[in-house]
Design an enzyme around this catalytic site. Structure first.
Site, mmCIF file in Angstrom:
data_model
loop_
_atom_site.group_PDB
_atom_site.id
_atom_site.type_symbol
_atom_site.label_atom_id
_atom_site.label_comp_id
_atom_site.label_asym_id
_atom_site.label_seq_id
_atom_site.Cartn_x
_atom_site.Cartn_y
_atom_site.Cartn_z
ATOM 1 N N CYS A 152 -3.492 4.555 9.528
ATOM 2 C CA CYS A 152 -2.217 4.067 10.063
ATOM 3 C C CYS A 152 -1.633 4.986 11.138
ATOM 4 O O CYS A 152 -0.438 4.901 11.451
ATOM 5 C CB CYS A 152 -1.222 3.889 8.930
ATOM 6 N N CYS B 180 8.109 3.656 6.152
ATOM 7 C CA CYS B 180 7.266 3.375 4.990
ATOM 8 C C CYS B 180 8.109 3.162 3.743
ATOM 9 O O CYS B 180 7.601 2.832 2.694
ATOM 10 C CB CYS B 180 6.283 4.507 4.770
ATOM 11 N N CYS C 58 0.844 -1.204 0.000
ATOM 12 C CA CYS C 58 0.000 0.000 0.000
ATOM 13 C C CYS C 58 0.877 1.252 0.000
ATOM 14 O O CYS C 58 0.664 2.180 -0.789
ATOM 15 C CB CYS C 58 -0.931 -0.037 1.219
ATOM 16 N N CYS C 59 1.911 1.271 0.883
ATOM 17 C CA CYS C 59 2.838 2.414 0.911
ATOM 18 C C CYS C 59 3.555 2.556 -0.434
ATOM 19 O O CYS C 59 3.827 3.666 -0.887
ATOM 20 C CB CYS C 59 3.878 2.251 2.023
ATOM 21 N N CYS D 80 -1.074 8.647 7.219
ATOM 22 C CA CYS D 80 -2.404 8.341 6.705
ATOM 23 C C CYS D 80 -3.349 8.021 7.873
ATOM 24 O O CYS D 80 -2.922 7.458 8.888
ATOM 25 C CB CYS D 80 -2.332 7.129 5.796
HETATM 26 S S1 SF4 Z 1 0.600 4.692 5.659
HETATM 27 FE FE1 SF4 Z 1 -1.096 3.172 5.609
HETATM 28 S S2 SF4 Z 1 -2.702 3.979 4.244
HETATM 29 FE FE2 SF4 Z 1 -0.815 5.208 3.974
HETATM 30 S S3 SF4 Z 1 0.148 4.338 2.211
HETATM 31 FE FE3 SF4 Z 1 1.071 3.301 3.982
HETATM 32 S S4 SF4 Z 1 -0.224 1.495 4.430
HETATM 33 FE FE4 SF4 Z 1 -1.337 2.790 2.967
#
Ligand code: SF4
Length: 242
Positions: A205, A230, A120-121, A202
């Site tokens: 998170c 991340c 996701c990151c 985010c």
């Molecule tokens: S911090 Fe969480 S929502 Fe944001 S990009 Fe990374 S995994 Fe995805």
């Protein structure tokens, strides 16, 4: 009680640190152009943007708008775009990649495994970051040594990545220094800091922390301390090893 009331406590040598930071930013604009500031709109980043604007430096700012930011962060982004002298650029993830990932893994995939969280990151942060930094000789971040064990060695000028220099002008600032600057200069900041969010990312998170908890305890709180980056600030050689 506001975050300024709670945290503003300058170090004894704050003025010297501030002068060093200003000198580094002026030098960076002259020596490392083209370069940009990466801003998460956190406390450190709003300080750096304020300094860039105050010094009238030709250093644009960019924000990774992941599609998952808090309403408070998006509102601050709009205010900053309206007030900043230097341009504030917004980079968003590829819509197609996001739609495909969410359709396959669901909206809460990040909680299921570190791999899915990093995927996701990768889509929402890393790919847009590459676009934001394309053609840049250097970038500026708000990393501080005090933030976590993983950041204890952060240098002011990091040349470990052959692709581009990373400048960390607040590397030796304390949390008290950051809030002293914000308070003394009436810098606009994210109101989530007043609700015990020291580090803001985010929405899914990030959570508030309790008194005495580690600075980054509110980020990816369901994971081990060692996994909590991340990818934005993972060193080049660590990436290669991974
Ligand atoms: S911090 Fe969480 S929502 Fe944001 S990009 Fe990374 S995994 Fe995805």
């Amino acid at each position: 009680m506001s975050a300024v009331d709670l945290h503003a406590r300058p170090s004894r040598d704050f003025e010297a640190k501030l002068a060093q930071t200003q000198q580094l930013l002026v030098r960076a604009a002259a020596e490392f152009a083209p370069l940009k500031q990466a801003s998460s709109l956190g406390a450190e980043d709003v300080v750096i943007t304020h300094l860039i604007n105050g010094l009238a430096l030709d250093i644009p700012v960019f924000v990774l708008e992941t599609g998952m930011l808090h309403a408070e962060t998006l509102a601050l982004l709009e205010r900053l775009r309206a007030s900043s002298r230097t341009p504030v650029e917004i980079y968003r993830p590829s819509n197609e990649s996001v739609v495909t990932f969410v359709a396959r893994e669901g909206k809460e995939a990040m909680y299921r495994s570190i791999e899915l969280r990093k995927a996701c990151c990768g889509i929402r942060k890393m790919e847009p970051l590459e676009r934001a930094l394309a053609g840049q000789k250097a970038w500026i971040t708000g990393l501080r040594r005090e933030q976590s064990n993983a950041r204890a060695e952060v240098p002011l000028v990091d040349t470990s990545d052959a692709k581009r220099v990373k400048l960390n002008p607040l590397a030796d600032w304390s949390w008290g220094d950051v809030w002293h600057y914000i308070g003394a200069n009436a810098v606009d900041y994210n109101p989530l800091h007043d609700q015990f969010y020291p580090s803001i990312g985010c929405a899914p998170c990030t959570r508030a922390i309790s008194l005495g908890e580690d600075f980054r305890a509110g980020r990816w709180w369901w994971e081990d301390e060692a996994a909590k980056e991340c990818g934005l600030h993972v060193k080049h050689e660590e990436k290669a090893a991974a």
